[in-house]
Scaffold this active site. Structure first.
Site, short mmCIF file in Angstrom:
data_model
loop_
_atom_site.label_atom_id
_atom_site.label_comp_id
_atom_site.label_asym_id
_atom_site.label_seq_id
_atom_site.Cartn_x
_atom_site.Cartn_y
_atom_site.Cartn_z
N GLY A 71 0.81 -1.20 0.00
CA GLY A 71 0.00 0.00 0.00
C GLY A 71 0.84 1.26 0.00
O GLY A 71 0.32 2.36 0.18
N THR A 72 2.16 1.09 -0.21
CA THR A 72 3.05 2.25 -0.27
C THR A 72 2.83 3.00 -1.58
O THR A 72 2.74 2.37 -2.64
CB THR A 72 4.52 1.81 -0.17
OG1 THR A 72 4.70 1.05 1.02
CG2 THR A 72 5.45 3.01 -0.15
N ASN A 98 -5.15 2.45 -2.22
CA ASN A 98 -5.95 2.57 -1.00
C ASN A 98 -6.64 1.23 -0.77
O ASN A 98 -7.33 0.73 -1.65
CB ASN A 98 -6.98 3.70 -1.16
CG ASN A 98 -7.60 4.10 0.16
OD1 ASN A 98 -8.03 3.27 0.93
ND2 ASN A 98 -7.64 5.40 0.40
N HIS A 131 -5.41 15.37 3.44
CA HIS A 131 -4.79 14.39 4.33
C HIS A 131 -4.07 15.10 5.49
O HIS A 131 -3.95 16.33 5.50
CB HIS A 131 -3.78 13.52 3.58
CG HIS A 131 -4.41 12.43 2.76
ND1 HIS A 131 -4.84 12.64 1.47
CD2 HIS A 131 -4.71 11.14 3.06
CE1 HIS A 131 -5.37 11.52 1.00
NE2 HIS A 131 -5.30 10.60 1.94
N HIS A 132 -3.58 14.30 6.41
CA HIS A 132 -2.84 14.81 7.57
C HIS A 132 -1.52 15.43 7.13
O HIS A 132 -0.99 15.15 6.05
CB HIS A 132 -2.59 13.67 8.57
CG HIS A 132 -1.97 12.46 7.94
ND1 HIS A 132 -0.62 12.29 7.79
CD2 HIS A 132 -2.53 11.35 7.39
CE1 HIS A 132 -0.35 11.14 7.20
NE2 HIS A 132 -1.51 10.55 6.93
N LYS A 135 1.64 13.32 5.83
CA LYS A 135 1.67 12.58 4.56
C LYS A 135 2.72 13.20 3.65
O LYS A 135 2.69 14.41 3.38
CB LYS A 135 0.28 12.59 3.90
CG LYS A 135 0.23 11.75 2.63
CD LYS A 135 -1.19 11.56 2.14
CE LYS A 135 -1.24 10.77 0.84
NZ LYS A 135 -0.67 9.41 0.99
#
Length: 233
Positions: A71-72, A98, A131-132, A135
């Site tokens: 998932g990288t 994702n 996103h946060h 990221k």
């Protein structure tokens, strides 16, 4: 299952908790390239590492006949090499931008909507992802997947990050607080707007999907996607 984790950041730790809740065992947590790995004790590996480490991790697993879930994001210039290696080794490999089950349903909705909008060029497409602040990559792999699925069914030929250009889908990337992930696809015209949106409330959905994919791939050979895992084909 005996699971090896490549990358033990926030996602790796959440995958560990999810795997343990589903009665699996974590037999290795690999965070550095030089770490010794006993592949004979691993049923499947899950990679949520760094872009510069992902292809090496995938290659090691395929070389050692270990199914690998990745998932990288940010390493996809090597994706075709990973596919070739998987076929050469007759291994098993899943990459997903994702792993959230909800996001993969959202991918299907996005692709279907893009087909419905074919020929309606009065609508301009725009994608936004939030996103946060930790990221590292932008745009998100999820946003790129959304854009690529629209491009397949439209007059657009590429996407652009944080800018508008003729023939390109603009992707706006925002980094705000601890936001797990919000993705919006909007079709805007002078008379109305059509919008679809997915909002993640936490990372648990990503971890759950990755572990479900790892369970699914055991005993299989080939290159797969979450569409295969969820039987969406």
């Amino acid at each position: 299952m005996k699971i090896a984790l490549f990358g033990y950041g926030k996602m790796g730790q959440m995958i560990e908790r999810t795997a343990l809740d589903r009665d699996h065992t974590i037999v290795a947590k690999i965070d550095i390239d030089s770490q010794e790995i006993d592949f004979s004790n691993i049923d499947v590996a899950i990679d949520f590492s760094l872009p510069e480490a992902a292809f090496g991790n995938i290659s090691k697993c395929l070389d050692n006949n270990t199914p690998i879930i990745s998932g990288t994001t940010g390493w996809l210039n090597k994706y075709d090499d990973a596919v070739t290696l998987c076929k050469e080794k007759q291994g098993a490999f899943i990459y997903a931008s994702n792993f959230s089950l909800g996001v993969n349903i959202f991918f299907e909705l996005n692709a279907h909507l893009s087909k419905m909008m074919q020929g309606l060029e009065q609508y301009q497409v725009a994608i936004e992802e939030i996103h946060h602040t930790q990221k590292l990559d932008a745009p998100s792999g999820t946003a790129i997947t959304l854009a690529e699925d629209v491009i397949k069914n439209s007059h657009y030929n590429a996407w652009k990050l944080n800018q508008k250009e003729q023939g390109h889908i603009p992707i706006t990337s925002k980094r705000i607080g601890s936001t797990p992930g919000t993705h919006t696809v909007a079709y805007n015209s002078l008379v109305d707007d059509i919008t679809i949106k997915h909002t993640a409330h936490n990372r648990a959905g990503f971890a759950q999907g990755a572990v479900i994919a790892a369970e699914w791939i055991i005993g299989k050979t080939g290159v797969f996607t979450m569409r295969d895992v969820l039987n969406l084909g």
